[in-house]
Design a protein around this motif. Sequence first.
Motif, PDB file in Angstrom:
ATOM      1  N   THR A  45      18.869 -31.417 -65.608  1.00 36.72           N
ATOM      2  CA  THR A  45      18.324 -31.761 -66.880  1.00 36.72           C
ATOM      3  C   THR A  45      17.037 -31.222 -67.171  1.00 36.72           C
ATOM      4  OG1 THR A  45      19.930 -33.654 -67.348  1.00 36.72           O
ATOM      5  CG2 THR A  45      17.903 -33.470 -68.733  1.00 36.72           C
TER       6      THR A  45
ATOM      7  N   ASN B 115      26.717 -26.329 -71.341  1.00 37.23           N
ATOM      8  CA  ASN B 115      25.743 -26.242 -72.360  1.00 37.23           C
ATOM      9  C   ASN B 115      24.613 -24.905 -71.718  1.00 37.23           C
ATOM     10  OD1 ASN B 115      24.304 -26.604 -74.525  1.00 37.23           O
ATOM     11  ND2 ASN B 115      22.805 -27.887 -73.376  1.00 37.23           N
ATOM     12  N   CYS B 116      24.568 -24.720 -70.506  1.00 36.17           N
ATOM     13  CA  CYS B 116      23.768 -23.674 -70.127  1.00 36.17           C
ATOM     14  C   CYS B 116      24.561 -22.380 -70.230  1.00 36.17           C
ATOM     15  CB  CYS B 116      23.288 -23.910 -68.585  1.00 36.17           C
ATOM     16  SG  CYS B 116      21.812 -25.172 -68.668  1.00 36.17           S
TER      17      CYS B 116
ATOM     18  N   GLU C 208      16.948 -27.622 -67.498  1.00 40.17           N
ATOM     19  CA  GLU C 208      17.559 -27.315 -68.746  1.00 40.17           C
ATOM     20  C   GLU C 208      16.680 -27.087 -69.903  1.00 40.17           C
ATOM     21  OE1 GLU C 208      21.317 -28.009 -71.346  1.00 40.17           O
ATOM     22  OE2 GLU C 208      20.533 -29.570 -70.312  1.00 40.17           O
ATOM     23  N   LYS C 209      15.775 -28.126 -69.972  1.00 39.34           N
ATOM     24  CA  LYS C 209      14.667 -28.398 -70.829  1.00 39.34           C
ATOM     25  C   LYS C 209      13.633 -27.200 -70.843  1.00 39.34           C
ATOM     26  CE  LYS C 209      15.199 -33.422 -71.375  1.00 39.34           C
ATOM     27  NZ  LYS C 209      14.433 -34.731 -71.353  1.00 39.34           N
ATOM     28  N   LEU C 210      13.614 -26.491 -69.687  1.00 37.20           N
ATOM     29  CA  LEU C 210      12.483 -25.562 -69.617  1.00 37.20           C
ATOM     30  C   LEU C 210      13.333 -24.169 -69.831  1.00 37.20           C
ATOM     31  CD1 LEU C 210      10.955 -26.398 -66.008  1.00 37.20           C
ATOM     32  CD2 LEU C 210       9.845 -26.737 -68.416  1.00 37.20           C
ATOM     33  N   LYS C 211      14.370 -24.273 -70.321  1.00 35.86           N
ATOM     34  CA  LYS C 211      15.350 -23.150 -70.828  1.00 35.86           C
ATOM     35  C   LYS C 211      15.467 -22.140 -69.613  1.00 35.86           C
ATOM     36  CE  LYS C 211      14.069 -23.473 -75.446  1.00 35.86           C
ATOM     37  NZ  LYS C 211      13.586 -23.072 -76.644  1.00 35.86           N
ATOM     38  N   LYS C 212      15.648 -22.818 -68.453  1.00 40.97           N
ATOM     39  CA  LYS C 212      15.969 -22.027 -67.211  1.00 40.97           C
ATOM     40  C   LYS C 212      17.483 -22.055 -66.911  1.00 40.97           C
ATOM     41  CE  LYS C 212      11.618 -20.702 -66.460  1.00 40.97           C
ATOM     42  NZ  LYS C 212      11.021 -19.311 -66.374  1.00 40.97           N
ATOM     43  N   TYR C 213      18.379 -21.429 -67.936  1.00 42.15           N
ATOM     44  CA  TYR C 213      19.558 -21.706 -67.756  1.00 42.15           C
ATOM     45  C   TYR C 213      20.232 -21.191 -66.671  1.00 42.15           C
ATOM     46  CZ  TYR C 213      18.580 -22.902 -72.677  1.00 42.15           C
ATOM     47  OH  TYR C 213      18.085 -23.485 -73.697  1.00 42.15           O
TER      48      TYR C 213
ATOM     49  N   ARG D 118      24.449 -21.403 -73.870  1.00 41.65           N
ATOM     50  CA  ARG D 118      22.925 -21.011 -74.424  1.00 41.65           C
ATOM     51  C   ARG D 118      22.609 -19.900 -73.634  1.00 41.65           C
ATOM     52  NH1 ARG D 118      19.791 -25.279 -76.748  1.00 41.65           N
ATOM     53  NH2 ARG D 118      20.974 -27.093 -77.120  1.00 41.65           N
ATOM     54  N   SER D 119      23.035 -19.390 -72.893  1.00 42.92           N
ATOM     55  CA  SER D 119      22.744 -17.961 -72.056  1.00 42.92           C
ATOM     56  C   SER D 119      23.630 -17.021 -72.372  1.00 42.92           C
ATOM     57  CB  SER D 119      22.879 -18.132 -70.452  1.00 42.92           C
ATOM     58  OG  SER D 119      23.966 -18.574 -69.921  1.00 42.92           O
TER      59      SER D 119
END
Length: 69
Positions: free
Chosen positions: A18, A53-54, A21-26, A57-58
């Motif tokens: 989590t 979700n990752c 993920e918040k750092l957008k390092k999917y 988003r990727s």
Amino acid sequence: MVKSRPLPSVIEFSKLLTAIEKLKKYDVVISLGEKMEMLGITLDLYTYSILINCFCRSSQLPLGFSYGW
């Protein structure tokens, strides 16, 4: 975390996923999720939702739909 013995619980891994993920390092989340599975860690529904979700988003939507099933 994956090198520590005994391995942390899936809950601890989910907290880490989590945060990443918040750092957008999917890609990192997906890689760690795959490593968890290789180590025999049983993923729960919450962890699967993070990973799916990752994938989405990727721009890997088809993998997101098929992951873990």
